[in-house]
Motif scaffolding. Structure first.
Motif, PDB file in Angstrom:
ATOM      1  N   GLN A  72       0.864  -1.177   0.000  1.00 39.62           N
ATOM      2  CA  GLN A  72       0.000   0.000   0.000  1.00 39.62           C
ATOM      3  C   GLN A  72       0.895   1.220   0.000  1.00 39.62           C
ATOM      4  OE1 GLN A  72      -2.719  -0.737   3.419  1.00 39.62           O
ATOM      5  NE2 GLN A  72      -4.300  -0.311   1.916  1.00 39.62           N
ATOM      6  N   GLU A  75      -0.194   8.908  -0.279  1.00 41.24           N
ATOM      7  CA  GLU A  75      -0.020   9.937  -1.309  1.00 41.24           C
ATOM      8  C   GLU A  75       1.404  10.483  -1.339  1.00 41.24           C
ATOM      9  OE1 GLU A  75      -2.933  11.852   0.624  1.00 41.24           O
ATOM     10  OE2 GLU A  75      -4.607  11.428  -0.747  1.00 41.24           O
ATOM     11  N   GLN A  80       3.994   0.625   2.660  1.00 37.98           N
ATOM     12  CA  GLN A  80       3.960  -0.482   3.610  1.00 37.98           C
ATOM     13  C   GLN A  80       3.596  -1.751   2.873  1.00 37.98           C
ATOM     14  OE1 GLN A  80       4.602  -0.719   7.101  1.00 37.98           O
ATOM     15  NE2 GLN A  80       4.452  -2.893   6.547  1.00 37.98           N
TER      16      GLN A  80
ATOM     17  N   GLU B 146      -5.129  -2.532   6.135  1.00 41.92           N
ATOM     18  CA  GLU B 146      -5.165  -1.087   6.327  1.00 41.92           C
ATOM     19  C   GLU B 146      -4.520  -0.743   7.683  1.00 41.92           C
ATOM     20  OE1 GLU B 146      -8.557   2.361   6.612  1.00 41.92           O
ATOM     21  OE2 GLU B 146      -9.041   0.566   5.449  1.00 41.92           O
ATOM     22  N   TRP B 147      -4.824  -1.559   8.647  1.00 42.63           N
ATOM     23  CA  TRP B 147      -4.287  -1.421  10.000  1.00 42.63           C
ATOM     24  C   TRP B 147      -2.753  -1.529   9.969  1.00 42.63           C
ATOM     25  CZ3 TRP B 147      -7.454  -4.335  14.289  1.00 42.63           C
ATOM     26  CH2 TRP B 147      -7.099  -3.883  15.551  1.00 42.63           C
ATOM     27  N   MET B 148      -2.235  -2.418   9.143  1.00 47.67           N
ATOM     28  CA  MET B 148      -0.783  -2.579   9.029  1.00 47.67           C
ATOM     29  C   MET B 148      -0.129  -1.314   8.485  1.00 47.67           C
ATOM     30  SD  MET B 148      -0.610  -6.525   7.694  1.00 47.67           S
ATOM     31  CE  MET B 148       0.970  -6.254   6.941  1.00 47.67           C
ATOM     32  N   LEU B 149      -0.771  -0.692   7.513  1.00 45.73           N
ATOM     33  CA  LEU B 149      -0.239   0.577   6.997  1.00 45.73           C
ATOM     34  C   LEU B 149      -0.192   1.609   8.115  1.00 45.73           C
ATOM     35  CD1 LEU B 149       0.633   2.467   4.641  1.00 45.73           C
ATOM     36  CD2 LEU B 149      -1.793   2.964   4.288  1.00 45.73           C
ATOM     37  N   LEU B 151      -0.024   1.058  11.386  1.00 48.10           N
ATOM     38  CA  LEU B 151       0.996   0.730  12.390  1.00 48.10           C
ATOM     39  C   LEU B 151       2.409   0.979  11.879  1.00 48.10           C
ATOM     40  CD1 LEU B 151      -0.498  -2.603  13.783  1.00 48.10           C
ATOM     41  CD2 LEU B 151      -0.313  -0.421  14.995  1.00 48.10           C
ATOM     42  N   GLY B 152       2.622   0.670  10.606  1.00 46.00           N
ATOM     43  CA  GLY B 152       3.983   0.729  10.098  1.00 46.00           C
ATOM     44  C   GLY B 152       4.433   2.093   9.650  1.00 46.00           C
ATOM     45  N   ARG B 153       3.508   2.917   9.171  1.00 48.23           N
ATOM     46  CA  ARG B 153       3.943   4.138   8.477  1.00 48.23           C
ATOM     47  C   ARG B 153       3.301   5.437   8.924  1.00 48.23           C
ATOM     48  NH1 ARG B 153       8.784   2.807   6.819  1.00 48.23           N
ATOM     49  NH2 ARG B 153       8.856   1.193   5.213  1.00 48.23           N
ATOM     50  N   LYS B 154       2.262   5.390   9.744  1.00 50.53           N
ATOM     51  CA  LYS B 154       1.623   6.654  10.087  1.00 50.53           C
ATOM     52  C   LYS B 154       2.223   7.272  11.347  1.00 50.53           C
ATOM     53  CE  LYS B 154      -2.734   6.010   7.667  1.00 50.53           C
ATOM     54  NZ  LYS B 154      -4.214   6.001   7.746  1.00 50.53           N
ATOM     55  N   GLU B 158      -1.586  11.034  12.864  1.00 53.90           N
ATOM     56  CA  GLU B 158      -2.344  10.344  11.811  1.00 53.90           C
ATOM     57  C   GLU B 158      -3.037   9.098  12.359  1.00 53.90           C
ATOM     58  OE1 GLU B 158       0.354  11.471   7.852  1.00 53.90           O
ATOM     59  OE2 GLU B 158       0.892   9.771   9.102  1.00 53.90           O
ATOM     60  N   ALA B 238      -5.782  12.050   8.772  1.00 58.14           N
ATOM     61  CA  ALA B 238      -5.484  10.614   8.890  1.00 58.14           C
ATOM     62  C   ALA B 238      -4.507  10.158   7.826  1.00 58.14           C
ATOM     63  CB  ALA B 238      -6.774   9.811   8.810  1.00 58.14           C
ATOM     64  N   GLY B 239      -4.262  11.018   6.835  1.00 58.99           N
ATOM     65  CA  GLY B 239      -3.348  10.655   5.760  1.00 58.99           C
ATOM     66  C   GLY B 239      -3.947   9.658   4.786  1.00 58.99           C
ATOM     67  N   ASP B 240      -5.281   9.478   4.835  1.00 63.16           N
ATOM     68  CA  ASP B 240      -5.926   8.518   3.931  1.00 63.16           C
ATOM     69  C   ASP B 240      -6.115   9.127   2.558  1.00 63.16           C
ATOM     70  OD1 ASP B 240      -6.056   6.746   5.961  1.00 63.16           O
ATOM     71  OD2 ASP B 240      -8.183   7.009   6.367  1.00 63.16           O
ATOM     72  N   ASP B 241      -6.000   8.266   1.540  1.00 60.88           N
ATOM     73  CA  ASP B 241      -6.376   8.669   0.197  1.00 60.88           C
ATOM     74  C   ASP B 241      -7.829   9.115   0.239  1.00 60.88           C
ATOM     75  OD1 ASP B 241      -3.943   7.650  -0.531  1.00 60.88           O
ATOM     76  OD2 ASP B 241      -4.775   5.733  -1.198  1.00 60.88           O
ATOM     77  N   SER B 242      -8.055  10.352   0.029  1.00 60.33           N
ATOM     78  CA  SER B 242      -9.404  10.945  -0.032  1.00 60.33           C
ATOM     79  C   SER B 242     -10.411  10.200   0.842  1.00 60.33           C
ATOM     80  CB  SER B 242      -9.884  10.998  -1.470  1.00 60.33           C
ATOM     81  OG  SER B 242     -10.058   9.693  -1.977  1.00 60.33           O
TER      82      SER B 242
END
Lengths: 248, 248
Positions: A72, A75, A80, B146-149, B151-154, B158, B238-242
């Motif tokens: 994933q 932007e 990850q 989504e949870w992994m993203l 935990l790993g990158r936010k 976020e 949250a840094g989410d795509d839109s």
DNA sequence: TTTCCCATTTGATTTACGTCAAGGCTTCCT
DNA sequence: AGGAAGCCTTGACGTAAATCAAATGGGAAA
């Protein structure tokens, strides 16, 4: 494609949700004839993208040989990894038109693809396919949850040790045992891919690998070739509860 | 148990893998008679443990009301939540004897349980149950990824914004809309539980909630009651795509 | 062989988050 | 009313990992 079919030996589809009996080009009994019409093989080179997140995906597939990853991307480019696919692993979701993740070949890759519509139809008529798929999905969910613990709570050093242990456990094809019982294999990922797996930067990955090497937990020849003299020691470093799923 | 059965209205089992028709105590058609023999309801108080990781678990279950969590714990006490179960979510794995995670009631909880053996038998004879379970498991796997993203990158900020958005999206029962279109609900988790969800410490959770409050992204009354004046703003934070999966 | 390229390593510095510690606000209990 | 026990917040400080920046090394191309 037909050529490739011919080259695949009897069991190469391994544990894919449609039993190899029903898939392998060499077999001609039972469901095979029907299946021939909906499956095909496809090859990718190392580094090639299989599908981009959001793209239409009108097939599901099973990895035959090689390694693929699901990732994933945010932007701003933060990445990850969320799936690491080894031979026999399944890609794609019945009942969804578009890919949810980038799928990338990290080594040369052969996938056994099934056109989605007939595959879905077949799931309705052939219960064991759905049952097998459920079983595999539950396994993946368990793996994802272990991965979440790693991402959320482990130190960089523990993350590296965990990843090495995970690869040693999962990748039976590359794994060898020396007379002394040490495990020997090649890391199938670059430092950057490891970083994407672990939620770290590649510099931190490199430093921690050096540290584990310095401390004798792993032995490295070149950048990829690993020997694990003491697997229990590695698991300790990984912070895992004892030997959850030890190699036989 | 019989008392509780009587108190459950027709649809309370919601979207559980065995359609409510086949589960609800009020219905008497089709598969119900058979099912009555293998299902029962069970209540837990907030804070109570449903099962401990490793314990024998001879049932599978579906959350009827309340919220439960799945958590993993390392030997030294580090904890990571790996599942957040809202009404209609499924717990337990057909084909596994022991629980893999701690299951805890974070609010008062009612679960609809099925004895495992007959449930497994039924899966073999009633295809739609397995199909539904596969669908739910695939949804959970997507959520896990989504949870992994996260935990790993936010970043911590976020992570908090993401969690608030996830709760706002998932917990339809608690969600309300004010005339102006703002979302209002109560956080169903303590700060510590949020920390376990997000891979943070409770202090960091507290600080970041304060920061989001200070910046007007969320409005807090008391410790739990949240108003989101601008959901898009929250998603940005949250840094989410839109708006991946916006509320209708 | 020489050169270039890219993956990797290593070093110096910064920073986000963790840790430790204190204090406030509820709710419950006596 | 007066603790006491949970939660939660806030502050001061420490540290693991990120960031920025070279340097190294191995394989492919020329």
């Amino acid at each position: 494609m037909a050529m490739q079919d011919m080259q695949l030996a009897h069991h190469e589809c391994g544990d894919c949700p449609i039993r190899h009996r029903a898939v392998c080009a060499r077999c001609e009994a039972d469901e095979l004839t029907r299946l021939e019409q909906i499956k095909y093989y496809r090859s990718y080179q190392a580094g090639q993208t299989v599908v981009w997140s959001g793209d239409r995906m009108d097939f599901v597939a099973s990895v035959v040989t090689g390694i693929a990853t699901l990732t994933q991307t945010m932007e701003d480019g933060r990445r990850q990894m969320v799936g690491l696919l080894l031979p026999s692993d399944f890609v794609g979701r019945p009942g969804r038109a578009n890919a949810a993740y980038d799928v990338t070949a990290t080594t040369d890759l052969v996938m056994c693809c099934f056109r989605k519509k007939p595959f879905e139809d077949m799931m309705l008529t052939t219960p064991h396919i759905g049952q097998r798929l459920l079983e595999m999905t539950l396994d993946e969910l368990d793996a994802a949850r272990e991965w979440m613990l790693l991402l959320g709570r482990k130190t960089a050093r523990e993350k590296i040790a965990s990843l090495v242990a995970i690869i040693a456990r999962r990748d039976a094809t590359l794994r060898l045992k020396t007379p002394k019982g040490a495990l020997v294999f090649d890391l199938p990922l670059t430092r950057e891919e490891m970083a994407d797996y672990l939620g770290l930067t590649l510099e931190t990955v490199s430093r921690q690998i050096s540290a584990l090497k310095r401390d004798g937990v792993i032995v490295l020849e070149g950048k990829r070739h690993v020997t694990i003299p003491d697997f229990d020691r590695l698991l300790e470093e990984a912070g895992d509860d004892s030997d959850g799923g030890m190699i036989g």
